[in-house]
Design a protein around this motif. Structure first.
Motif, mmCIF file in Angstrom:
data_model
loop_
_atom_site.group_PDB
_atom_site.id
_atom_site.type_symbol
_atom_site.label_atom_id
_atom_site.label_comp_id
_atom_site.label_asym_id
_atom_site.label_seq_id
_atom_site.Cartn_x
_atom_site.Cartn_y
_atom_site.Cartn_z
ATOM 1 N N ILE A 118 1.015 -1.019 -0.157
ATOM 2 C CA ILE A 118 -0.901 0.069 0.036
ATOM 3 C C ILE A 118 1.065 1.402 -0.187
ATOM 4 N N GLY A 119 0.244 2.422 -1.086
ATOM 5 C CA GLY A 119 1.203 3.338 -0.357
ATOM 6 C C GLY A 119 0.177 4.396 -1.000
ATOM 7 N N LEU A 120 0.524 5.965 -1.349
ATOM 8 C CA LEU A 120 -0.019 6.621 -2.066
ATOM 9 C C LEU A 120 0.342 6.645 -3.236
ATOM 10 N N SER A 121 -0.315 7.502 -4.765
ATOM 11 C CA SER A 121 -0.041 7.554 -5.806
ATOM 12 C C SER A 121 1.785 8.633 -5.579
ATOM 13 N N GLY A 122 2.018 7.431 -6.649
ATOM 14 C CA GLY A 122 3.656 7.946 -6.790
ATOM 15 C C GLY A 122 4.644 7.266 -5.985
ATOM 16 N N ALA A 123 4.245 6.590 -4.811
ATOM 17 C CA ALA A 123 5.430 5.949 -3.981
ATOM 18 C C ALA A 123 6.117 4.741 -5.089
ATOM 19 N N GLY A 124 5.218 4.420 -5.925
ATOM 20 C CA GLY A 124 6.596 3.370 -6.110
ATOM 21 C C GLY A 124 6.297 1.504 -6.376
#
Ligand SMILES: Nc1ncnc2c1ncn2[C@@H]1O[C@H](COP(=O)(O)OP(=O)(O)OP(=O)(O)O)[C@@H](O)[C@H]1O
Ligand SMILES: [Mg+2]
Lengths: 221, 252
Positions: free
Chosen positions: B41-47
């Motif tokens: 999980i991660g925000l947009s652009g986290a990779g």
């Protein structure tokens, strides 16, 4: 003047025009289709990026595309003579027509194939598809509508070129139009020839668009 | 591939353009045991996408190792990689179905790639369509399906190769919550019956909570924390996890 000989001549001219257009377009695709595929694959966003190859093909197409057809016609006469045995008549005209059509087709094919979304290509890659599978089963299959529309445009253009070849006795309707309309001032014959050319373009345009529509499954049925 | 564990070691990936450099992955290491449903999980652009695309080498990392079922993917030649990819399924946010082929032909496609004869392809594809509840849509074209149905077709298609690993990049992000639920349920069923390892990439807390057993929180190209879903969500240690948790609560 509207005797049987005249009508037979016009019909022969029409057949010659179709013959030149279709055969040249066919050979044009024999050269242009692989060219367009190579351009698509080797461009920076493609699946086999290769700057060198892309640039060479790109420049080659740009150069050949910028030679006006009438000049190309004269320029390749030695080659035409070598391949067809003479430089006039409809069969001979197929040589310069093919050479003019191929780079145009290369570009058309390139632009059609590049319309295919990168997502489906990635999906195929993720399934372990070979490059040739991606070319034939993904790129060409998915771009079929655009490819057919492109082919229709190519046919119209090649038919126009074939008429131009009439200037040097290239055979077909263009030849007739120039002989009667330009050299003999028989405007009537020229107009009829023109009408036939327009009708031929319309026919191919209509058929191409219909085929494109029938084969397209993207629209809601 | 005998087992289906995923071992990611010290992965680095930088995208460079003329005037900028984006460090999409910075020393990412993950260990995903077989049969796990693992969330990233991660925000947009986290990779996240970059990471999952490195798992089947759609993207080649600058350095690091990608080891699937004990097999170092970066050591494979082109042909070996192709064969290996047939055992790593991937589904996408935008489904990526072949628009000019009908549903049945789409599901047959991976079997065609593997050179399975046409009759067996069809049988297997119909079987899979049955499994995802779309047998009646076999002759329909993707443009005639809803988003949820398209993703079901994509799932049937990906299962055709009997993958050991299933990578899902935002597979439910284009769907409404209800449809998301049905797709996640389908994935759970598949996991239970086939026991494959599933990697779920998402920016939605709810998805991880619903289906994953373990989760890694990715932020700015690095793993901020990794552990059991319950632990990470109950007592987040990293700032990134707390931020995601806060956002998830707002949505619900
Ligand atoms: N092909 C590319 N070229 C250049 N930069 C890229 C490329 N792909 C990704 N990036 C950059 O790398 C970073 C990570 O991208 P990535 O797609 O992995 O993020 P993500 O977590 O999947 O985001 P999202 O939730 O929006 O899908 C971003 O800053 C993105 O702009
Ligand atoms: Mg992404």
């Amino acid at each position: 003047m509207w005797n049987e000989t005249m009508i037979r001549m016009l019909l022969n001219g029409l057949c010659d025009t179709f013959y030149m257009t279709l055969v040249s377009t066919f050979f044009g695709y024999v050269i242009g289709l692989p060219l367009g595929i190579a351009l698509t694959l080797t461009d920076s966003g493609g699946i086999m990026p290769n700057k060198g190859v892309y640039r060479i093909l790109d420049v080659f197409i740009n150069i050949t595309r910028s030679i006006p057809f009438l000049i190309l016609l004269i320029l390749v006469m030695p080659l035409t003579k070598m391949i067809a045995g003479k430089t006039y008549g409809s069969t001979a005209t197929i040589v310069p027509l093919t050479l003019a059509a191929a780079p145009l087709i290369g570009r058309m094919v390139e632009s059609s194939l590049k319309e295919v979304g990168h997502g489906v290509i990635e999906a195929a890659l993720s399934m372990g598809a070979k490059t040739e599978t991606i070319v034939f089963k993904v790129l060409i299959s998915e771009a079929r509508t655009s490819l057919l529309v492109g082919a229709t445009i190519v046919l119209g253009t090649v038919l126009g070129y074939s008429a131009m070849a009439g200037v040097i006795g290239g055979g077909g309707l263009g030849d007739i139009a120039i002989r009667f309309g330009y050299y003999r001032y028989e405007t009537g014959v020229m107009l009829v020839t023109l009408l036939l050319i327009v009708a031929a373009v319309q026919l191919m345009q209509g058929a191409g668009m219909l085929a494109a529509k029938i084969l397209d499954h993207r629209k809601q049925a | 591939m005998e087992t289906t564990s995923i071992e990611i070691q010290h992965l680095y990936k930088t995208y460079s353009s003329q005037n900028s450099q984006v460090k999409a992955l910075r020393d990412v290491s993950l260990s995903i045991p077989e049969h796990e449903i693992f969330g990233v999980i991660g925000l947009s652009g986290a990779g996240k996408s970059t990471l999952v695309r490195c798992m089947n080498l759609l993207e080649r990392p600058d350095s690091g190792k990608v080891i699937l079922g004990g097999q170092d993917l970066l050591a494979l030649n082109k042909k070996q990689l192709r064969l290996c990819r047939q055992k790593i399924g991937m589904i996408f946010q935008h489904f990526n179905l072949l628009e000019q082929l009908n549903v049945l032909a789409n599901v047959c496609f991976p079997l065609e790639i593997r050179g399975i004869p046409a009759r067996r392809r069809k049988e297997k594809a119909m079987d899979l369509l049955q499994k995802v509840g779309l047998a009646d849509k076999a002759k329909a074209y993707p443009s005639q399906l809803s988003g949820g149905q398209k993703q079901r077709v994509a799932i049937a298609r990906v299962l055709a190769n009997d993958p050991g690993i299933l990578l899902c990049d935002e597979a439910t992000s284009a769907l409404d919550p209800e449809t998301t639920k049905t797709i996640l349920d389908l994935l759970k069923t598949i996991h239970n019956t086939m026991g494959i390892t599933i990697v779920i990439i998402t920016h939605e807390m709810a998805v991880v909570r619903d289906i994953c057993t373990k989760v890694a929180v990715l932020d700015d190209g690095a793993v901020q924390e990794c552990g059991n879903v319950a632990e990470v969500f109950h007592a987040p240690k990293s700032k990134a996890a707390r931020r995601l948790l806060l956002m998830g609560d707002k949505e619900e």
